[in-house]
Motif scaffolding. Sequence first.
Motif, PDB file in Angstrom:
ATOM      1  N   ASN A   1       0.098 -11.635  -6.578  1.00 56.90           N
ATOM      2  CA  ASN A   1       0.591 -11.205  -5.271  1.00 56.90           C
ATOM      3  C   ASN A   1       0.039 -12.035  -4.118  1.00 56.90           C
ATOM      4  O   ASN A   1       0.233 -11.687  -2.958  1.00 56.90           O
ATOM      5  CB  ASN A   1       0.280  -9.719  -5.040  1.00 56.90           C
TER       6      ASN A   1
ATOM      7  N   HIS B   1       0.736  -2.203  -4.495  1.00 60.46           N
ATOM      8  CA  HIS B   1       1.253  -2.587  -5.805  1.00 60.46           C
ATOM      9  C   HIS B   1       0.144  -3.141  -6.689  1.00 60.46           C
ATOM     10  O   HIS B   1       0.100  -2.864  -7.894  1.00 60.46           O
ATOM     11  CB  HIS B   1       2.368  -3.633  -5.655  1.00 60.46           C
TER      12      HIS B   1
ATOM     13  N   HIS C   1       2.559  -3.492   0.747  1.00 65.71           N
ATOM     14  CA  HIS C   1       3.131  -3.581  -0.596  1.00 65.71           C
ATOM     15  C   HIS C   1       2.215  -4.386  -1.504  1.00 65.71           C
ATOM     16  O   HIS C   1       1.993  -4.009  -2.672  1.00 65.71           O
ATOM     17  CB  HIS C   1       4.514  -4.224  -0.522  1.00 65.71           C
TER      18      HIS C   1
ATOM     19  N   PRO D   1      12.590  -2.373   3.329  1.00 62.70           N
ATOM     20  CA  PRO D   1      11.449  -1.955   2.494  1.00 62.70           C
ATOM     21  C   PRO D   1      11.107  -0.483   2.642  1.00 62.70           C
ATOM     22  O   PRO D   1      10.715   0.168   1.670  1.00 62.70           O
ATOM     23  CB  PRO D   1      10.299  -2.850   2.982  1.00 62.70           C
TER      24      PRO D   1
ATOM     25  N   THR E   1      10.810  -8.805   1.721  1.00 58.24           N
ATOM     26  CA  THR E   1      10.246  -8.138   2.901  1.00 58.24           C
ATOM     27  C   THR E   1       9.602  -9.160   3.830  1.00 58.24           C
ATOM     28  O   THR E   1       9.740  -9.080   5.055  1.00 58.24           O
ATOM     29  CB  THR E   1       9.214  -7.085   2.470  1.00 58.24           C
TER      30      THR E   1
ATOM     31  N   MET F   1       8.600  -7.705  -2.480  1.00 62.71           N
ATOM     32  CA  MET F   1       7.598  -8.107  -1.500  1.00 62.71           C
ATOM     33  C   MET F   1       8.035  -9.348  -0.732  1.00 62.71           C
ATOM     34  O   MET F   1       7.900  -9.415   0.504  1.00 62.71           O
ATOM     35  CB  MET F   1       6.263  -8.376  -2.188  1.00 62.71           C
TER      36      MET F   1
ATOM     37  N   GLN G   1       8.924  -6.260  -8.441  1.00 63.88           N
ATOM     38  CA  GLN G   1       8.161  -5.858  -7.261  1.00 63.88           C
ATOM     39  C   GLN G   1       7.771  -7.057  -6.409  1.00 63.88           C
ATOM     40  O   GLN G   1       7.738  -6.970  -5.176  1.00 63.88           O
ATOM     41  CB  GLN G   1       6.914  -5.082  -7.690  1.00 63.88           C
TER      42      GLN G   1
ATOM     43  N   ASN H   1       1.615   6.801   3.093  1.00 61.47           N
ATOM     44  CA  ASN H   1       2.280   5.512   3.278  1.00 61.47           C
ATOM     45  C   ASN H   1       2.666   5.284   4.728  1.00 61.47           C
ATOM     46  O   ASN H   1       2.521   4.171   5.251  1.00 61.47           O
ATOM     47  CB  ASN H   1       3.521   5.439   2.371  1.00 61.47           C
TER      48      ASN H   1
ATOM     49  N   ALA I   1      11.030   2.206  -0.417  1.00 61.82           N
ATOM     50  CA  ALA I   1       9.836   3.010  -0.686  1.00 61.82           C
ATOM     51  C   ALA I   1      10.166   4.499  -0.666  1.00 61.82           C
ATOM     52  O   ALA I   1       9.675   5.269  -1.494  1.00 61.82           O
ATOM     53  CB  ALA I   1       8.750   2.688   0.339  1.00 61.82           C
TER      54      ALA I   1
END
Length: 464
Positions: free
Chosen positions: A219, A297, A293, A352, A281, A278, A274, A391, A356
Amino acid sequence: MNANTMTTTTAMEGSRWRASRADLPVLALGGLLAATITTGNTAITAAGVGLAGLSLLITAVVLAFSRRQLRADPRSGSFARLATGLAIATVLMGLSANALLLAAAWIVSGRLMAGLIGHVGEWHEAREASRRANIAFAIGDLALVGAVALLALAAGSTDIAAIKAAAASVPTTATTVAAPLLVIATLARCAIPPFSTWLMRSLAAPTPVSALMHAGFVNAGGFLLIQFAPVLEASIVARHALFATGIVAALVGSAIMLVRADIKGSLAASTVGQMGFMLLTVALGAYPAALWHMVAHGLFKAWLFLGSAGTISTGPARAKGLARPWPAVIALTTVAGAIALIETSQADALLPIGLALTALLSAMAIAMRALPRGLLGAMIALAPIMLIALNAGVLALMTALQPSAAQPLLSPYGQLAILSLFLAGWVWQQRIVSGEQALSPALFARLSHAGNIAHKSPKYSAKA
Protein backbone atom coordinates in the motif's frame (compact mmCIF):
# COMPACT_ATOMS: atom_id res chain seq x y z
CA MET A 1 23.39 -22.71 43.11
CA ASN A 2 23.06 -26.32 41.97
CA ALA A 3 24.10 -27.85 38.66
CA ASN A 4 20.63 -27.64 37.13
CA THR A 5 20.36 -23.92 37.92
CA MET A 6 23.79 -23.28 36.43
CA THR A 7 22.85 -25.15 33.28
CA THR A 8 19.60 -23.21 32.93
CA THR A 9 21.37 -19.89 33.50
CA THR A 10 24.01 -20.75 30.92
CA ALA A 11 21.33 -21.72 28.38
CA MET A 12 19.47 -18.46 28.98
CA GLU A 13 22.65 -16.45 28.53
CA GLY A 14 23.40 -18.37 25.36
CA SER A 15 19.94 -17.64 23.95
CA ARG A 16 20.40 -13.89 24.28
CA TRP A 17 20.74 -12.02 21.03
CA ARG A 18 24.25 -11.29 19.86
CA ALA A 19 25.13 -9.32 16.76
CA SER A 20 26.56 -11.32 13.88
CA ARG A 21 27.79 -10.49 10.41
CA ALA A 22 24.34 -11.27 9.03
CA ASP A 23 22.91 -8.46 11.18
CA LEU A 24 25.24 -5.78 9.80
CA PRO A 25 22.99 -4.67 6.88
CA VAL A 26 20.02 -4.22 9.22
CA LEU A 27 22.18 -2.35 11.74
CA ALA A 28 23.51 -0.12 8.96
CA LEU A 29 19.97 0.61 7.82
CA GLY A 30 19.00 1.46 11.37
CA GLY A 31 22.03 3.74 11.64
CA LEU A 32 20.97 5.53 8.46
CA LEU A 33 17.49 6.10 9.90
CA ALA A 34 18.97 7.40 13.16
CA ALA A 35 21.32 9.73 11.25
CA THR A 36 18.42 10.99 9.12
CA ILE A 37 16.39 11.84 12.22
CA THR A 38 19.25 13.42 14.21
CA THR A 39 20.34 15.61 11.31
CA GLY A 40 16.80 16.92 10.84
CA ASN A 41 16.50 15.56 7.31
CA THR A 42 12.92 14.45 7.99
CA ALA A 43 9.48 15.82 7.16
CA ILE A 44 6.43 15.10 9.29
CA THR A 45 3.40 14.63 7.05
CA ALA A 46 0.09 12.86 7.60
CA ALA A 47 0.88 10.33 4.87
CA GLY A 48 4.40 9.70 6.17
CA VAL A 49 3.36 9.26 9.79
CA GLY A 50 0.52 6.98 8.71
CA LEU A 51 2.90 4.81 6.68
CA ALA A 52 5.56 4.65 9.40
CA GLY A 53 3.08 3.93 12.18
CA LEU A 54 1.37 1.23 10.13
CA SER A 55 4.71 -0.45 9.42
CA LEU A 56 5.92 -0.44 13.02
CA LEU A 57 2.66 -1.74 14.46
CA ILE A 58 2.11 -4.59 11.99
CA THR A 59 5.78 -5.62 11.99
CA ALA A 60 5.81 -5.88 15.79
CA VAL A 61 2.69 -8.06 15.71
CA VAL A 62 4.01 -10.25 12.88
CA LEU A 63 7.37 -10.79 14.58
CA ALA A 64 5.59 -11.90 17.76
CA PHE A 65 3.35 -14.18 15.70
CA SER A 66 6.24 -15.67 13.72
CA ARG A 67 8.18 -16.65 16.84
CA ARG A 68 5.66 -19.44 17.34
CA GLN A 69 4.72 -20.26 13.76
CA LEU A 70 8.32 -20.37 12.49
CA ARG A 71 9.88 -21.82 15.65
CA ALA A 72 10.90 -25.00 13.80
CA ASP A 73 12.10 -23.12 10.71
CA PRO A 74 15.92 -22.94 10.51
CA ARG A 75 15.54 -19.63 8.61
CA SER A 76 13.52 -17.91 11.34
CA GLY A 77 16.49 -15.68 12.16
CA SER A 78 16.77 -14.59 8.53
CA PHE A 79 13.03 -13.84 8.46
CA ALA A 80 13.33 -11.65 11.56
CA ARG A 81 16.25 -9.73 10.07
CA LEU A 82 14.50 -9.13 6.75
CA ALA A 83 11.25 -8.11 8.48
CA THR A 84 13.09 -5.68 10.76
CA GLY A 85 14.99 -4.22 7.83
CA LEU A 86 11.76 -3.83 5.89
CA ALA A 87 10.19 -1.91 8.77
CA ILE A 88 13.21 0.39 9.05
CA ALA A 89 13.24 1.06 5.30
CA THR A 90 9.49 1.81 5.33
CA VAL A 91 9.84 4.25 8.23
CA LEU A 92 12.76 5.91 6.45
CA MET A 93 10.66 6.21 3.31
CA GLY A 94 7.75 7.75 5.21
CA LEU A 95 9.77 10.30 7.17
CA SER A 96 12.40 11.28 4.60
CA ALA A 97 12.47 14.90 3.41
CA ASN A 98 14.83 14.08 0.55
CA ALA A 99 13.60 12.51 -2.68
CA LEU A 100 16.83 10.57 -3.25
CA LEU A 101 16.66 9.07 0.23
CA LEU A 102 13.00 8.18 -0.30
CA ALA A 103 13.86 6.44 -3.58
CA ALA A 104 16.72 4.55 -1.93
CA ALA A 105 14.44 3.34 0.88
CA TRP A 106 11.83 2.36 -1.73
CA ILE A 107 14.38 0.24 -3.62
CA VAL A 108 15.76 -1.40 -0.48
CA SER A 109 12.28 -2.33 0.73
CA GLY A 110 11.60 -4.02 -2.61
CA ARG A 111 14.74 -6.14 -2.38
CA LEU A 112 13.91 -7.12 1.20
CA MET A 113 10.36 -8.10 0.28
CA ALA A 114 11.60 -10.20 -2.63
CA GLY A 115 13.89 -11.98 -0.19
CA LEU A 116 10.98 -12.64 2.15
CA ILE A 117 8.86 -14.00 -0.70
CA GLY A 118 11.66 -16.45 -1.54
CA HIS A 119 11.96 -17.52 2.11
CA VAL A 120 11.74 -21.25 1.31
CA GLY A 121 14.78 -21.20 -0.93
CA GLU A 122 14.79 -24.85 -1.98
CA TRP A 123 11.19 -24.70 -3.19
CA HIS A 124 10.96 -23.92 -6.91
CA GLU A 125 7.65 -22.07 -6.53
CA ALA A 126 9.17 -19.75 -3.93
CA ARG A 127 12.20 -19.01 -6.08
CA GLU A 128 9.97 -18.34 -9.08
CA ALA A 129 7.75 -16.03 -7.01
CA SER A 130 10.80 -14.13 -5.76
CA ARG A 131 12.10 -13.78 -9.32
CA ARG A 132 8.79 -12.37 -10.58
CA ALA A 133 8.63 -9.98 -7.64
CA ASN A 134 12.16 -8.76 -8.38
CA ILE A 135 11.23 -8.09 -12.01
CA ALA A 136 8.09 -6.14 -11.09
CA PHE A 137 9.90 -4.18 -8.38
CA ALA A 138 12.82 -3.39 -10.72
CA ILE A 139 10.43 -1.87 -13.27
CA GLY A 140 8.86 0.26 -10.56
CA ASP A 141 12.26 1.23 -9.16
CA LEU A 142 13.52 2.41 -12.54
CA ALA A 143 10.36 4.46 -13.04
CA LEU A 144 10.71 6.08 -9.61
CA VAL A 145 14.40 6.88 -10.09
CA GLY A 146 13.61 8.45 -13.47
CA ALA A 147 10.80 10.53 -11.96
CA VAL A 148 12.97 11.71 -9.05
CA ALA A 149 15.83 12.64 -11.41
CA LEU A 150 13.53 14.70 -13.65
CA LEU A 151 11.85 16.44 -10.72
CA ALA A 152 15.15 17.21 -8.99
CA LEU A 153 16.60 18.72 -12.17
CA ALA A 154 13.48 20.81 -12.76
CA ALA A 155 13.34 22.09 -9.17
CA GLY A 156 17.10 22.44 -8.74
CA SER A 157 16.88 20.50 -5.49
CA THR A 158 16.27 17.01 -4.16
CA ASP A 159 14.22 18.35 -1.26
CA ILE A 160 10.67 17.02 -1.52
CA ALA A 161 9.13 20.29 -0.34
CA ALA A 162 11.04 22.22 -3.02
CA ILE A 163 9.99 19.69 -5.68
CA LYS A 164 6.32 20.00 -4.71
CA ALA A 165 6.50 23.79 -4.64
CA ALA A 166 8.07 23.89 -8.11
CA ALA A 167 5.50 21.46 -9.52
CA ALA A 168 2.59 23.40 -8.04
CA SER A 169 3.79 26.82 -9.25
CA VAL A 170 4.85 26.22 -12.85
CA PRO A 171 4.24 22.73 -14.28
CA THR A 172 7.02 21.91 -16.73
CA THR A 173 7.62 19.21 -19.30
CA ALA A 174 9.73 17.39 -16.73
CA THR A 175 6.80 17.43 -14.30
CA THR A 176 4.31 16.09 -16.80
CA VAL A 177 6.71 13.30 -17.78
CA ALA A 178 7.55 12.47 -14.16
CA ALA A 179 3.88 12.03 -13.21
CA PRO A 180 3.31 8.94 -15.42
CA LEU A 181 6.59 7.49 -14.13
CA LEU A 182 5.31 7.87 -10.57
CA VAL A 183 2.12 6.11 -11.62
CA ILE A 184 4.12 3.20 -13.10
CA ALA A 185 6.15 2.89 -9.88
CA THR A 186 2.91 2.85 -7.91
CA LEU A 187 1.23 0.23 -10.11
CA ALA A 188 4.20 -2.13 -9.76
CA ARG A 189 4.33 -1.79 -5.96
CA CYS A 190 0.55 -2.02 -5.47
CA ALA A 191 0.25 -5.18 -7.63
CA ILE A 192 -2.12 -3.52 -10.09
CA PRO A 193 -2.58 -5.41 -13.40
CA PRO A 194 -0.39 -6.14 -15.30
CA PHE A 195 1.85 -6.34 -12.20
CA SER A 196 -0.57 -8.36 -10.07
CA THR A 197 1.17 -11.67 -10.83
CA TRP A 198 3.89 -11.10 -8.25
CA LEU A 199 1.33 -10.78 -5.46
CA MET A 200 -0.68 -13.84 -6.48
CA ARG A 201 2.51 -15.91 -6.74
CA SER A 202 3.83 -14.63 -3.38
CA LEU A 203 1.49 -17.07 -1.61
CA ALA A 204 4.39 -19.52 -1.79
CA ALA A 205 5.87 -17.58 1.13
CA PRO A 206 4.91 -18.26 4.78
CA THR A 207 1.78 -16.59 6.11
CA PRO A 208 3.69 -13.93 8.13
CA VAL A 209 5.19 -12.64 4.87
CA SER A 210 1.73 -12.08 3.41
CA ALA A 211 0.81 -10.09 6.53
CA LEU A 212 4.02 -8.05 6.31
CA MET A 213 3.14 -6.97 2.77
CA HIS A 214 0.38 -4.85 4.29
CA ALA A 215 2.74 -3.13 6.72
CA GLY A 216 3.28 -0.23 4.35
CA PHE A 217 4.68 -2.19 1.41
CA VAL A 218 1.94 -3.11 -1.06
CA ASN A 219 0.00 0.00 0.00
CA ALA A 220 3.03 2.32 -0.19
CA GLY A 221 1.99 3.42 -3.69
CA GLY A 222 -0.82 5.48 -2.21
CA PHE A 223 1.70 7.20 0.08
CA LEU A 224 4.03 7.93 -2.85
CA LEU A 225 1.34 9.63 -4.92
CA ILE A 226 0.00 11.62 -1.96
CA GLN A 227 3.54 12.70 -1.10
CA PHE A 228 4.03 13.97 -4.67
CA ALA A 229 0.43 15.11 -5.13
CA PRO A 230 1.29 18.40 -6.91
CA VAL A 231 3.27 16.42 -9.49
CA LEU A 232 0.35 14.08 -10.12
CA GLU A 233 -2.09 17.00 -10.37
CA ALA A 234 0.12 18.62 -13.00
CA SER A 235 -0.64 15.81 -15.47
CA ILE A 236 -4.31 15.19 -16.25
CA VAL A 237 -3.26 12.26 -18.45
CA ALA A 238 -1.53 10.55 -15.52
CA ARG A 239 -4.58 11.04 -13.29
CA HIS A 240 -6.94 9.58 -15.88
CA ALA A 241 -4.59 6.63 -16.45
CA LEU A 242 -4.41 6.03 -12.71
CA PHE A 243 -8.19 6.19 -12.44
CA ALA A 244 -8.68 3.73 -15.30
CA THR A 245 -6.16 1.21 -13.98
CA GLY A 246 -7.69 1.54 -10.52
CA ILE A 247 -11.11 0.60 -11.87
CA VAL A 248 -9.65 -2.37 -13.78
CA ALA A 249 -7.82 -3.61 -10.67
CA ALA A 250 -10.93 -3.22 -8.51
CA LEU A 251 -13.01 -5.27 -10.95
CA VAL A 252 -10.37 -7.92 -11.64
CA GLY A 253 -9.46 -8.39 -7.99
CA SER A 254 -13.10 -8.65 -6.93
CA ALA A 255 -13.80 -11.18 -9.69
CA ILE A 256 -10.84 -13.42 -8.81
CA MET A 257 -11.81 -13.28 -5.14
CA LEU A 258 -15.17 -14.82 -6.07
CA VAL A 259 -13.71 -18.06 -7.40
CA ARG A 260 -10.57 -18.71 -5.35
CA ALA A 261 -11.22 -21.66 -3.03
CA ASP A 262 -8.08 -21.10 -0.90
CA ILE A 263 -8.28 -18.50 1.86
CA LYS A 264 -4.90 -16.88 1.14
CA GLY A 265 -5.60 -16.72 -2.59
CA SER A 266 -8.93 -15.06 -1.96
CA LEU A 267 -7.30 -12.52 0.39
CA ALA A 268 -4.54 -11.76 -2.13
CA ALA A 269 -7.11 -11.17 -4.87
CA SER A 270 -9.02 -8.93 -2.47
CA THR A 271 -5.84 -6.92 -1.93
CA VAL A 272 -5.54 -6.33 -5.68
CA GLY A 273 -9.11 -5.04 -5.73
CA GLN A 274 -8.64 -2.88 -2.64
CA MET A 275 -5.44 -1.35 -4.02
CA GLY A 276 -7.44 -0.49 -7.13
CA PHE A 277 -10.03 1.28 -4.99
CA MET A 278 -7.29 3.16 -3.14
CA LEU A 279 -5.61 4.38 -6.33
CA LEU A 280 -8.80 5.49 -8.02
CA THR A 281 -9.50 7.47 -4.83
CA VAL A 282 -6.08 9.11 -5.18
CA ALA A 283 -6.80 9.85 -8.85
CA LEU A 284 -10.04 11.58 -7.86
CA GLY A 285 -8.05 13.82 -5.53
CA ALA A 286 -9.67 12.54 -2.32
CA TYR A 287 -6.34 12.15 -0.52
CA PRO A 288 -7.75 11.94 3.04
CA ALA A 289 -10.01 9.04 2.05
CA ALA A 290 -7.13 7.29 0.27
CA LEU A 291 -4.85 7.75 3.29
CA TRP A 292 -7.42 6.30 5.68
CA HIS A 293 -8.01 3.44 3.24
CA MET A 294 -4.26 2.72 3.22
CA VAL A 295 -4.09 2.48 7.01
CA ALA A 296 -7.39 0.71 7.65
CA HIS A 297 -6.92 -1.83 4.88
CA GLY A 298 -3.36 -2.58 5.99
CA LEU A 299 -4.43 -3.30 9.57
CA PHE A 300 -7.50 -5.33 8.62
CA LYS A 301 -5.87 -7.41 5.89
CA ALA A 302 -2.76 -8.18 7.97
CA TRP A 303 -5.06 -9.47 10.72
CA LEU A 304 -6.96 -11.62 8.21
CA PHE A 305 -3.75 -13.12 6.82
CA LEU A 306 -2.41 -13.96 10.27
CA GLY A 307 -5.65 -15.80 10.98
CA SER A 308 -5.80 -17.56 7.62
CA ALA A 309 -3.29 -20.27 8.49
CA GLY A 310 -5.74 -22.06 10.76
CA THR A 311 -8.93 -21.24 8.87
CA ILE A 312 -11.11 -24.07 7.64
CA SER A 313 -14.36 -23.16 5.90
CA THR A 314 -17.13 -25.74 6.17
CA GLY A 315 -20.11 -23.46 5.59
CA PRO A 316 -22.05 -23.38 2.34
CA ALA A 317 -21.41 -20.64 -0.22
CA ARG A 318 -24.79 -19.10 0.53
CA ALA A 319 -23.58 -18.09 3.99
CA LYS A 320 -21.09 -15.71 2.40
CA GLY A 321 -23.55 -13.59 0.42
CA LEU A 322 -26.76 -11.65 0.80
CA ALA A 323 -29.95 -13.03 -0.66
CA ARG A 324 -32.51 -10.86 -2.38
CA PRO A 325 -33.69 -8.19 -1.80
CA TRP A 326 -30.89 -6.99 0.52
CA PRO A 327 -28.24 -6.16 -2.12
CA ALA A 328 -30.70 -3.99 -4.07
CA VAL A 329 -31.90 -2.30 -0.87
CA ILE A 330 -28.32 -1.51 0.20
CA ALA A 331 -27.43 -0.22 -3.27
CA LEU A 332 -30.46 2.09 -3.37
CA THR A 333 -29.69 3.32 0.15
CA THR A 334 -26.12 4.12 -0.89
CA VAL A 335 -27.28 6.00 -3.99
CA ALA A 336 -29.76 7.99 -1.87
CA GLY A 337 -26.99 8.86 0.57
CA ALA A 338 -24.72 9.92 -2.31
CA ILE A 339 -27.41 12.24 -3.70
CA ALA A 340 -27.83 13.73 -0.23
CA LEU A 341 -24.08 14.44 -0.12
CA ILE A 342 -24.28 16.16 -3.50
CA GLU A 343 -27.15 18.35 -2.31
CA THR A 344 -25.17 19.40 0.77
CA SER A 345 -22.00 20.13 -1.31
CA GLN A 346 -20.00 17.45 0.56
CA ALA A 347 -19.31 15.21 -2.41
CA ASP A 348 -15.57 15.61 -3.06
CA ALA A 349 -14.97 11.99 -2.01
CA LEU A 350 -18.39 10.67 -3.00
CA LEU A 351 -17.15 7.50 -4.71
CA PRO A 352 -14.92 6.12 -1.90
CA ILE A 353 -17.42 7.14 0.78
CA GLY A 354 -20.23 5.42 -1.12
CA LEU A 355 -18.20 2.22 -1.49
CA ALA A 356 -17.28 2.26 2.21
CA LEU A 357 -20.92 2.76 3.16
CA THR A 358 -21.93 -0.19 0.98
CA ALA A 359 -19.35 -2.42 2.67
CA LEU A 360 -20.49 -1.42 6.15
CA LEU A 361 -24.18 -1.85 5.36
CA SER A 362 -23.56 -5.29 3.86
CA ALA A 363 -21.51 -6.28 6.92
CA MET A 364 -24.40 -5.14 9.10
CA ALA A 365 -26.90 -7.17 7.07
CA ILE A 366 -24.73 -10.32 7.25
CA ALA A 367 -24.24 -9.90 11.01
CA MET A 368 -27.97 -9.45 11.59
CA ARG A 369 -28.68 -12.95 10.25
CA ALA A 370 -26.69 -14.63 13.02
CA LEU A 371 -27.49 -12.31 15.91
CA PRO A 372 -28.65 -13.90 19.14
CA ARG A 373 -31.86 -12.62 20.62
CA GLY A 374 -31.88 -10.30 23.59
CA LEU A 375 -29.51 -7.64 24.92
CA LEU A 376 -26.38 -9.28 23.49
CA GLY A 377 -27.84 -9.25 20.00
CA ALA A 378 -28.79 -5.59 20.32
CA MET A 379 -25.26 -4.72 21.44
CA ILE A 380 -23.71 -6.61 18.54
CA ALA A 381 -26.08 -4.89 16.11
CA LEU A 382 -24.69 -1.54 17.26
CA ALA A 383 -21.15 -2.52 16.22
CA PRO A 384 -21.54 -1.66 12.49
CA ILE A 385 -23.16 1.65 13.43
CA MET A 386 -20.19 2.39 15.67
CA LEU A 387 -17.86 1.47 12.78
CA ILE A 388 -19.64 3.95 10.52
CA ALA A 389 -19.26 6.64 13.18
CA LEU A 390 -15.59 5.73 13.68
CA ASN A 391 -14.88 5.92 9.95
CA ALA A 392 -16.64 9.27 9.69
CA GLY A 393 -14.65 10.63 12.62
CA VAL A 394 -11.29 9.40 11.34
CA LEU A 395 -12.05 10.66 7.84
CA ALA A 396 -12.83 14.10 9.28
CA LEU A 397 -9.49 14.02 11.13
CA MET A 398 -7.65 12.96 7.98
CA THR A 399 -9.32 15.78 6.05
CA ALA A 400 -8.02 18.28 8.59
CA LEU A 401 -4.49 16.88 8.34
CA GLN A 402 -4.33 16.07 4.62
CA PRO A 403 -6.06 18.40 2.15
CA SER A 404 -7.65 17.05 -1.01
CA ALA A 405 -6.59 17.99 -4.52
CA ALA A 406 -7.26 21.55 -5.63
CA GLN A 407 -9.21 20.26 -8.63
CA PRO A 408 -11.18 16.98 -8.38
CA LEU A 409 -10.87 14.70 -11.37
CA LEU A 410 -14.62 14.11 -11.75
CA SER A 411 -17.67 16.13 -10.90
CA PRO A 412 -19.96 14.81 -8.14
CA TYR A 413 -22.43 13.51 -10.71
CA GLY A 414 -19.60 11.83 -12.61
CA GLN A 415 -18.62 10.07 -9.40
CA LEU A 416 -22.27 9.14 -8.85
CA ALA A 417 -22.35 7.49 -12.28
CA ILE A 418 -19.21 5.46 -11.52
CA LEU A 419 -20.60 4.56 -8.09
CA SER A 420 -23.82 3.33 -9.69
CA LEU A 421 -21.85 1.06 -12.03
CA PHE A 422 -19.87 -0.39 -9.12
CA LEU A 423 -23.07 -0.97 -7.16
CA ALA A 424 -24.65 -2.76 -10.11
CA GLY A 425 -21.59 -5.01 -10.31
CA TRP A 426 -21.74 -5.59 -6.56
CA VAL A 427 -25.39 -6.65 -6.74
CA TRP A 428 -24.44 -9.11 -9.50
CA GLN A 429 -21.53 -10.35 -7.37
CA GLN A 430 -23.86 -10.99 -4.44
CA ARG A 431 -26.13 -13.08 -6.67
CA ILE A 432 -23.15 -15.27 -7.54
CA VAL A 433 -21.84 -15.57 -3.98
CA SER A 434 -25.28 -16.42 -2.61
CA GLY A 435 -25.72 -19.14 -5.22
CA GLU A 436 -28.54 -17.50 -7.16
CA GLN A 437 -26.43 -17.24 -10.32
CA ALA A 438 -23.36 -19.08 -11.64
CA LEU A 439 -20.38 -17.98 -13.69
CA SER A 440 -19.77 -19.63 -17.03
CA PRO A 441 -17.26 -22.51 -16.75
CA ALA A 442 -14.79 -20.76 -19.08
CA LEU A 443 -14.79 -17.53 -17.07
CA PHE A 444 -14.58 -19.48 -13.81
CA ALA A 445 -11.51 -21.36 -15.06
CA ARG A 446 -9.79 -18.17 -16.25
CA LEU A 447 -10.35 -16.39 -12.96
CA SER A 448 -9.30 -19.42 -10.92
CA HIS A 449 -5.92 -19.57 -12.64
CA ALA A 450 -5.31 -15.81 -12.80
CA GLY A 451 -1.82 -15.08 -11.57
CA ASN A 452 -0.78 -18.73 -11.69
CA ILE A 453 1.11 -18.57 -14.96
CA ALA A 454 2.49 -21.95 -15.95
CA HIS A 455 6.21 -22.46 -15.66
CA LYS A 456 8.57 -25.30 -16.35
CA SER A 457 9.00 -27.79 -13.59
CA PRO A 458 12.52 -28.10 -12.19
CA LYS A 459 14.63 -31.03 -13.28
CA TYR A 460 15.73 -33.18 -10.43
CA SER A 461 18.93 -35.12 -10.76
CA ALA A 462 19.22 -38.73 -9.78
CA LYS A 463 22.54 -38.18 -8.04
CA ALA A 464 22.77 -39.38 -4.48
